[in-house]
Design an enzyme around this catalytic site. Structure first.
Site, PDB file in Angstrom:
ATOM      1  N   LYS A   1       0.807  -1.225   0.000  1.00 36.44           N
ATOM      2  CA  LYS A   1       0.000   0.000   0.000  1.00 36.44           C
ATOM      3  C   LYS A   1       0.847   1.285   0.000  1.00 36.44           C
ATOM      4  CE  LYS A   1      -4.487  -1.250   0.435  1.00 36.44           C
ATOM      5  NZ  LYS A   1      -4.499  -2.641   0.845  1.00 36.44           N
TER       6      LYS A   1
ATOM      7  N   SER B   1      -9.063  -0.284   6.440  1.00 35.18           N
ATOM      8  CA  SER B   1      -9.098  -1.333   7.461  1.00 35.18           C
ATOM      9  C   SER B   1      -7.728  -1.496   8.094  1.00 35.18           C
ATOM     10  CB  SER B   1      -9.539  -2.650   6.841  1.00 35.18           C
ATOM     11  OG  SER B   1      -8.537  -3.114   5.969  1.00 35.18           O
TER      12      SER B   1
ATOM     13  N   GLU C   1      -9.904 -14.105  -4.532  1.00 33.67           N
ATOM     14  CA  GLU C   1     -10.750 -13.560  -3.458  1.00 33.67           C
ATOM     15  C   GLU C   1     -11.123 -14.673  -2.496  1.00 33.67           C
ATOM     16  OE1 GLU C   1     -14.108 -11.643  -5.569  1.00 33.67           O
ATOM     17  OE2 GLU C   1     -13.402  -9.795  -4.616  1.00 33.67           O
TER      18      GLU C   1
ATOM     19  N   GLY D   1     -16.067 -13.124   0.494  1.00 36.78           N
ATOM     20  CA  GLY D   1     -15.659 -11.767   0.139  1.00 36.78           C
ATOM     21  C   GLY D   1     -15.522 -11.748  -1.376  1.00 36.78           C
TER      22      GLY D   1
ATOM     23  N   ASP E   1     -17.029 -10.286  -3.946  1.00 35.41           N
ATOM     24  CA  ASP E   1     -17.715  -9.213  -4.685  1.00 35.41           C
ATOM     25  C   ASP E   1     -17.195  -9.023  -6.112  1.00 35.41           C
ATOM     26  OD1 ASP E   1     -15.688  -8.263  -2.603  1.00 35.41           O
ATOM     27  OD2 ASP E   1     -15.590  -6.655  -4.073  1.00 35.41           O
TER      28      ASP E   1
ATOM     29  N   SER F   1       0.955  -9.790  -0.515  1.00 36.87           N
ATOM     30  CA  SER F   1       0.633  -8.353  -0.472  1.00 36.87           C
ATOM     31  C   SER F   1       0.973  -7.662   0.838  1.00 36.87           C
ATOM     32  CB  SER F   1      -0.852  -8.163  -0.798  1.00 36.87           C
ATOM     33  OG  SER F   1      -1.636  -9.077  -0.048  1.00 36.87           O
TER      34      SER F   1
HETATM   35  C1  LIG Z   1      -5.299  -3.630   0.525  1.00 38.27           C
HETATM   36  C2  LIG Z   1      -4.764  -4.984   0.530  1.00 38.27           C
HETATM   37  C3  LIG Z   1      -5.125  -5.913  -0.459  1.00 38.27           C
HETATM   38  C4  LIG Z   1      -6.120  -5.602  -1.550  1.00 38.27           C
HETATM   39  O1  LIG Z   1      -5.725  -4.537  -2.387  1.00 38.27           O
HETATM   40  P1  LIG Z   1      -6.784  -3.750  -3.279  1.00 38.27           P
HETATM   41  O2  LIG Z   1      -6.005  -2.736  -4.002  1.00 38.27           O
HETATM   42  O3  LIG Z   1      -7.806  -3.155  -2.343  1.00 38.27           O
HETATM   43  O4  LIG Z   1      -7.428  -4.769  -4.165  1.00 38.27           O
HETATM   44  C5  LIG Z   1      -4.528  -7.164  -0.416  1.00 38.27           C
HETATM   45  N1  LIG Z   1      -3.670  -7.506   0.556  1.00 38.27           N
HETATM   46  C6  LIG Z   1      -3.302  -6.653   1.517  1.00 38.27           C
HETATM   47  C7  LIG Z   1      -2.335  -7.107   2.535  1.00 38.27           C
HETATM   48  C8  LIG Z   1      -3.842  -5.361   1.543  1.00 38.27           C
HETATM   49  O5  LIG Z   1      -3.475  -4.521   2.515  1.00 38.27           O
END
Ligand SMILES: *Cc1c(COP(=O)(O)O)cnc(C)c1O
Length: 318
Positions: free
Chosen positions: A51, A75, A201, A205, A207, A301
Site C-alpha cells: 500500500k 481497514s 478472493e 468476500g 464481490d 501483499s
Molecule cells: C489492501 C490490501 C489488499 C487488496 O488490495 P486492493 O487494491 O484493495 O485490491 C490485499 N492484501 C493486503 C495485505 C492489503 O493490505
C-alpha cells in the site's frame, strides 16, 4: 483507463521511499503446487504492505499541489501507509478505521503520528465518513484504491515482477477494492499479453468475482472473511473496467485454505504473512490456474498480522 506510462511515472516518483522487495522461492512449496512458485514479498515492504506504493504516489502529488493535511478510510494497511508517508513528508494525517480494526494495525497508525477515527465495520460506512470530513480545501482525501495515481503506484509491483521473473507464466494477485490487481494487470499485459493475471478472493468476500461474472459492479452484504484486507464490499468504478479488460480469471479460496497456506509459509519458509496475502498461496496450492511446471508468481501483499490472531490460528491447526 490506466496506462503503462502512468505506472512508469509512479515508479520514478516513489523509488526513494519504497523497497524493491525480494522474490522468494521454496522447493517444498513448488513441489506441493506442481509448479515453480515465486513469492513477491511485499510483506517486507515499508509499513508492511504494498500500500505504501500507491499512497506515496498520491500523497506526494497532493503535497506538490499545496496540501498540508490528508485523510483516508482504511481497514489498516492503507491507513498505515498514508500515516507513514504523510509523517515523512511533514503533513498531518487523519485515518478512519473500522470499529473492529486489527489492534496491531491501529497501533502502527498511531505510532506514525496520525489521528484515528473509528467508524462502522464496512468499507462503505468508513469511506462515507472520511468523505464527509473532506472539504474542497483540506484535508485532501487519499482513496484506498479507486484513484489513477493510487492504481499506478500499486502497478509498480508488476514492473518489478517482470524484471525479477522475465519468463513468468502466471501471476496470482489478491483482490480487495482492485487497486493492486488493476495496476499489476496493466503493467503485465502491456509487456506481454500471454502472461496470465489471475485474481484471488476469499469465498466470503467474493464481490469482484460476482461482478466479473455478471459484467457489472455488484456489492455484497457482509464480507466476514479472515482476510481483513479483502473485505471491500464492491470493486471500484475505476478498478473494475481494468479488471474486466486485463484480468484473465478470478478464483475463490476458503478461509480454511487461507489459514493452511499462511501456516505453511510460516513453518517452511519462516515468513510471517497476513491472511489477505496468503490467498494467493492458497490458490497456488489448489492449482486454481490448472498449470504444470510453469513459473507462477504469488503476490504476497502484506505481513501485518496480529500476533494474538496468529496464536489462535496455530492452536487451531495443531
Ligand atoms: C489492501 C490490501 C489488499 C487488496 O488490495 P486492493 O487494491 O484493495 O485490491 C490485499 N492484501 C493486503 C495485505 C492489503 O493490505
Amino acid at each position: 483507463m490506466l496506462t503503462l506510462n502512468e505506472i512508469n511515472d509512479a515508479y520514478r516518483e516513489i523509488k526513494d521511499v519504497v523497497h524493491r522487495t525480494p522474490m522468494l522461492t521454496s522447493r517444498s512449496l513448488s513441489k506441493k503446487c506442481a509448479n515453480h512458485i515465486y513469492l513477491k514479498s511485499e510483506h517486507v515492504q515499508v509499513a508492511g504492505a504494498f500500500k505504501i506504493r500507491g499512497a506515496t504516489n498520491k500523497v506526494k502529488a497532493a503535497a506538490k499541489e499545496g496540501a498540508t493535511h490528508v485523510i483516508t478510510a482504511s481497514s489498516g494497511n492503507h491507513g498505515q501507509a498514508v500515516a507513514y508517508i504523510a509523517g515523512k513528508l511533514g503533513l498531518k494525517a487523519t485515518i478512519v478505521v473500522p470499529e473492529n480494526v486489527v489492534t496491531s494495525k491501529a497501533a502502527a497508525i498511531h505510532d506514525y503520528g496520525a489521528d484515528i477515527i473509528h467508524c462502522g465495520t464496512t468499507s462503505t460506512e468508513r469511506l462515507k465518513k472520511a468523505k464527509e470530513l473532506t472539504t474542497d480545501e483540506e484535508p485532501v482525501f487519499i482513496p484506498p484504491y479507486d484513484d489513477p495515481l493510487v492504481m499506478a503506484g500499486q502497478g509498480t509491483v508488476g514492473l518489478e515482477i517482470l524484471e525479477q521473473i522475465p519468463d513468468v507464466d502466471a501471476v496470482y494477485v489478491p483482490i480487495g477494492g482492485g487497486g493492486l490487481i488493476s495496476g499489476i494487470a496493466t503493467a503485465i499485459k502491456a509487456s506481454n499479453p500471454e502472461i496470465k493475471v489471475i485474481g484471488v478472493e476469499p469465498e466470503r468476500g467474493n464481490d469482484t468475482y460476482l461482478s466479473k461474472q455478471r459484467g457489472d459492479i455488484t456489492a455484497i452484504e457482509h464480507a466476514d472473511t479472515i482476510a481483513d484486507g479483502l473485505r471491500a464490499s464492491q470493486p471500484g468504478d475505476l478498478t473494475f473496467p481494468v479488471i474486466q479488460k486485463d484480468v484473465d480469471d478470478i478464483v475463490l479460496v476458503s478461509d480454511d485454505a487461507i489459514q493452511a497456506a499462511l501456516i505453511f509459509v510460516l513453518e517452511r519458509m519462516k515468513q510471517l504473512i497476513e491472511p489477505s496475502a496468503a490467498v494467493t498461496v492458497a490458490a497456488a496450492m489448489a492449482n486454481k490456474a490448472d498449470m504444470r511446471e510453469k513459473n507462477i508468481c504469488c503476490v504476497i501483499s502484506g505481513g501485518n498480522m496480529a500476533l494474538d490472531k496468529l496464536a489462535e490460528m496455530v492452536t487451531e491447526d495443531a
